[in-house]
Scaffold this motif. Sequence first.
Motif: not given
Length: 418
Positions: A280-288, A290-297, A333-335
């Motif tokens: 929850a702390l780091i994912l919103p920062m990363i998602a903002a 990076v281009r390929r958020v699908d990697y996170l999924v 969830f945070p993503l």
Amino acid sequence: MIERMPSPRNFPEPSLPLWRGRFLVFAGILLVALNMRLAVAGLSPIIPLIQQDFPLSIFAISFLGFIAPLCFALGGIFTPKIARRAGLEYTVVIALTLIIIGHILRATAANWGGLSVGTFLALLGMGFGNVLMPPLVKKYFPDRIPLMTSLYMTLVAISSLLPPLIAVPLSHSISWRGFLGQWGIIAVLALIPWIIEISRNRSAAKAAALAATTEVHPDHVAIWRSSTAWAIAIILAVSSINGYAMFAWMPIILSDISNVSLVQAGALLGVFAAMGAPFALILPMIAARVRRVDYLVHIATACFLVGYAGLIFFPTQATLLWVIIAGSGPLLFPLALVMVNLRTRTPRTSMALSGFATTIAYVVALSGPPALGMLFSVTGNWTAALIFLTVISLSGSAAGIVLARQRIVDDELVRPIS
């Protein structure tokens, strides 16, 4: 390799101090976030203690687990309608009032019916909060969307992990009624900044409410036509069905298959919930960025698969490891929640998408707790239930492919919500 998101982004660069002129709202958002899961994860570890006062059947336990996604789905349906008429701030007050009443009723319940009604009201208030948080951030902190999402999601994660960690020992100390009732104090504290904020800006709030009531809203805009909206709803649904199924059944599952005590099982549920905090702390920062958020999924999907496979094939070996890995899957969830704001242009689109995604996600999540109970009743073991969650989790990767297209919901609609 994760690529950085090119500028310009869909939100302005930070330009104001975080709390200049908005400290009350800053505190209010974080306090609401701290209330968002207190009534969810703390109940299942103390079911045996409650059963000492009145009986709870498998159906009753399944129904209590079913209430959370039901209320969150109802929140997705009704919160946008209420907020359009009363305004965001007044709707927050309504949500917190429901939470307070719910905590009181749970603590004073004399039977399963009273416990269910209290749980329903508390979770309905939390369902309202689920939908309200993204548009509140969009409205008051458009320059700090990733940071504010990280902060409030971290507190949501804390509100998930704290109750199961302390549920059994604290219930032995102050009774299960005292344990359930104490959380109402935090909801009362959360009311204070919102009441002050509304009182200080009463004229503006009334004008906004009047405008919201008389304005012609583009309700006919079919947000379901947006593939991005569906992708966000699906990853939120995958996270939710796994989370609420585990909140309802993990202590019992682990007690049966891993030979751990009730206290240890409650602690392991706390670990499962705790894994949400760092993400929850780091994912919103990363998602903002990076281009390929699908990697996170895809990473989240893999966590569910490996964690459940470990519990199926090696339940008594490295149990903590499998719980940690499975608990990393809800990074979805945070993503999903930060994507509600990063893939929209206005607070109203954010509200519409938040309501849509929440409704879809929790309608799907309704099947989680009862499905696991039914599968256990039919098979006599938890293997089929864990396989069920594994199969459901695979749909997250398909949604990730859609998110890789980097489209904005407003641009996919026939007419933007402005």
